[in-house]
Design a protein around this motif. Structure first.
Motif, PDB file in Angstrom:
ATOM      1  N   PHE A  50      32.253  46.152  12.288  1.00 20.57           N
ATOM      2  CA  PHE A  50      33.691  46.015  12.041  1.00 20.57           C
ATOM      3  C   PHE A  50      34.485  46.114  13.342  1.00 20.57           C
ATOM      4  N   GLY A  51      33.932  46.841  14.320  1.00 24.29           N
ATOM      5  CA  GLY A  51      34.572  46.884  15.638  1.00 24.29           C
ATOM      6  C   GLY A  51      34.561  45.516  16.293  1.00 24.29           C
ATOM      7  N   THR A  57      39.082  39.066  15.432  1.00 27.12           N
ATOM      8  CA  THR A  57      40.182  38.836  14.489  1.00 27.12           C
ATOM      9  C   THR A  57      40.898  40.155  14.252  1.00 27.12           C
ATOM     10  N   ASN A  58      41.967  40.380  15.008  1.00 29.21           N
ATOM     11  CA  ASN A  58      42.673  41.653  14.927  1.00 29.21           C
ATOM     12  C   ASN A  58      43.878  41.519  14.004  1.00 29.21           C
ATOM     13  N   ALA A  65      39.445  47.944   7.754  1.00 32.16           N
ATOM     14  CA  ALA A  65      38.004  47.975   7.493  1.00 32.16           C
ATOM     15  C   ALA A  65      37.283  48.759   8.590  1.00 32.16           C
ATOM     16  N   TYR A  66      37.740  48.566   9.826  1.00 27.42           N
ATOM     17  CA  TYR A  66      37.143  49.286  10.960  1.00 27.42           C
ATOM     18  C   TYR A  66      37.428  50.787  10.850  1.00 27.42           C
ATOM     19  N   ASP A  67      38.696  51.143  10.582  1.00 35.48           N
ATOM     20  CA  ASP A  67      39.061  52.553  10.405  1.00 35.48           C
ATOM     21  C   ASP A  67      38.211  53.203   9.321  1.00 35.48           C
TER      22      ASP A  67
END
Ligand SMILES: [Zn+2]
Length: 85
Positions: A50-51, A57-58, A65-67
């Motif tokens: 996810f990172g 795609t930020n 999702a990354y958090d």
């Protein structure tokens, strides 16, 4: 000529022809069962995945999702007393 694949514990350097033996060895150094070690590895690779998504795609959804992946990884590590190296 015959060749053998040897597995090596990343923690203590123990060698074995058995993947399972070394997986158990690595898990034991962390105080985890093999199942827990696999869960931890999955959480780490999810966080990494996810990172990398965020880096290409930020947006709000990818950041969330990354958090979420990081939070799950951290709570697993806290639960099992694993410190970052
Ligand atoms: Zn070991």
């Amino acid at each position: 000529m015959e060749m053998y694949q040897v597995y090596v514990c990343e923690c203590c350097g123990k060698e074995s022809l058995s993947h399972d033996t070394i997986e158990e060895c690595e898990a034991s150094h962390m105080g985890l069962t093999v199942a827990e070690k696999r869960a931890w590895d999955a959480l780490k690779s999810a966080a990494k995945h996810f990172g990398s998504v965020v880096s290409t795609t930020n947006n709000e959804r990818t950041r969330a999702a990354y958090d979420n992946a990081i939070k799950r990884l951290i709570s697993f590590e806290q639960l099992h007393g694993i410190s970052k190296n």
